[in-house]
Design an enzyme around this catalytic site. Structure first.
Site, PDB file in Angstrom:
ATOM      1  N   CYS A 162      66.826 -34.993-138.842  1.00 10.70           N
ATOM      2  CA  CYS A 162      66.701 -33.595-138.419  1.00 10.70           C
ATOM      3  C   CYS A 162      67.236 -32.601-139.438  1.00 10.70           C
ATOM      4  CB  CYS A 162      67.405 -33.381-137.074  1.00 10.70           C
ATOM      5  SG  CYS A 162      66.584 -34.216-135.699  1.00 10.70           S
ATOM      6  N   SER A 163      67.929 -33.087-140.459  1.00 12.07           N
ATOM      7  CA  SER A 163      68.446 -32.194-141.496  1.00 12.07           C
ATOM      8  C   SER A 163      67.557 -32.167-142.740  1.00 12.07           C
ATOM      9  CB  SER A 163      69.870 -32.609-141.889  1.00 12.07           C
ATOM     10  OG  SER A 163      70.765 -32.412-140.817  1.00 12.07           O
TER      11      SER A 163
END
Length: 379
Positions: A162-163
């Protein structure tokens, strides 16, 4: 006399967004899931009665919204997901001479970013495809997107769950600072519906599909209105609390018996407890290094994973409970779109800020991984 090296300052020139036409509401999702639960329990009634199989429990709109804040999510393949006998996205496999589905939606988002910046593909030096789930191991989706757009230079894929987008932005900014590129596209095509277990009551509502693009450039060539990148910070801490074990080294199909770990799995309560303080402290510490008072950050574009997490992180950073203007939400209509979430929030909720306003793009997720991008509006 010592030669002075030229200063290259990275900025965000523009962003782009592709949103799938189809959307699934919580009501539709619950109806499908509960139908699956009823069929499962009927088919295994005797085994359930004998204690050999555990009965499944229905979901509800109220449960989903309380747990996540999500009300709907866009998807690339709605009908098969809602079919109780399938409950997974389906699309025809494309031949090698056709654009892959991830590259296709990435190209749409990238073209929008280029158009908004008044830039042509030949002005771009590099493409980074930063996303949670890659359609294949190779050739890189970034190179396919680069080819489809007609960009010279280079491209590569990167995955930090998600980063991924914020890690991609720092990577692009570093290329600009070093003088190795003047214009870099960070593209995040997130077809997260493919890695979601739509038959798991605790997570079937989480993810949605989308694609975003961020154009990072040297300030010297940026359009008049842009976002100065004041500083970036990345952090990773290993954790098994969010995991997906599917890959080319295992042969189990995600839907085969005993293969639940080949799809998205998480220990949600542990993630909440461990990630919130880590991310909030990371933001405060980095703001201090940049001589930014956290209380004066005009807007937080946080990772859109869980409304409760965002609410608590914003409160710890700003010193008070943030309103929708200070920490806008797209989670309710997009769901969790992995690395694209904070970029969607920035894309849709940044035009109204004034020159000089300071904001923060922040992501966090599996790894654990977290990324911050502090920006200031310039016009």
């Amino acid at each position: 006399m010592q030669d002075l090296q030229p200063t290259h300052r990275p900025v965000i020139s523009a962003t782009g967004l592709f949103t799938p036409a189809e959307s699934i509401t919580n009501e539709e999702l619950v109806a499908s899931f509960n139908s699956f639960v009823e069929r499962h329990n009927q088919r295994h009634a005797e085994a359930i009665e004998a204690g050999e199989v555990e009965a499944l429990h229905p979901s509800s709109v109220e449960f989903i919204e309380k747990a996540s804040g999500i009300k709907a999510r866009h998807v690339m393949s709605k009908e098969p997901i809602l079919d109780p006998e399938i409950m997974a996205p389906r699309w025809d496999e494309r031949p090698d001479d056709q654009l892959s589905i991830m590259a296709e939606i990435g190209v749409i988002a990238a073209r929008q970013a280029l158009e908004r910046a008044g830039r042509k593909p030949e002005d771009v030096d590099a493409v980074l495809c930063a996303a949670s789930n890659m359609q294949r191991a190779y050739p890189a989706m970034a190179i396919e997107i680069q080819e489809a757009l007609g960009i010279e230079g280079f491209g590569f894929d990167m995955n930090v769950a998600c980063s991924s987008a914020t890690f991609g932005i720092q990577t692009a900014a570093d290329y600009v600072r070093a003088g190795n590129a003047k214009s870099v596209l960070v593209v995040s095509p997130e077809i997260t519906s493919g890695h979601l277990n739509w038959r798991d009551r605790d997570s079937h509502f989480i993810f949605g599909d989308v694609a975003t693009a961020v154009l990072v450039e040297d300030e010297a060539i940026a359009p008049k209105e842009h976002w100065e990148i004041l500083g970036t910070k990345l952090k990773t801490v290993f954790s098994n609390n969010i995991r997906n074990n599917f890959g080319f080294l295992n042969r189990a199909h995600p839907e085969s018996a005993g293969a639940a770990d080949k799809l998205f799995v998480q220990e949600g309560r542990k993630v909440f407890k461990e990630v919130v303080p880590m991310v909030a402290q990371m933001i405060v510490d980095e703001a201090s290094k940049l001589q930014i008072d956290p209380a004066n950050i005009r807007r937080l574009w946080l990772h859109q994973a869980n409304a409760g997490m965002n609410r608590l992180i914003a409160q710890r950073v700003l010193g008070h409970e943030a309103d929708e203007d200070e920490s806008p939400t797209v989670l309710d209509t997009y769901g969790n779109t992995s690395s694209a979430g904070s970029i969607i929030a920035f894309h849709q909720h940044s035009d109204d800020l004034e020159p000089g306003d300071t904001g923060l793009i922040c992501s966090f997720g599996a790894g654990y991984s977290a990324g911050t991008v502090f920006v200031r509006k310039v016009a």
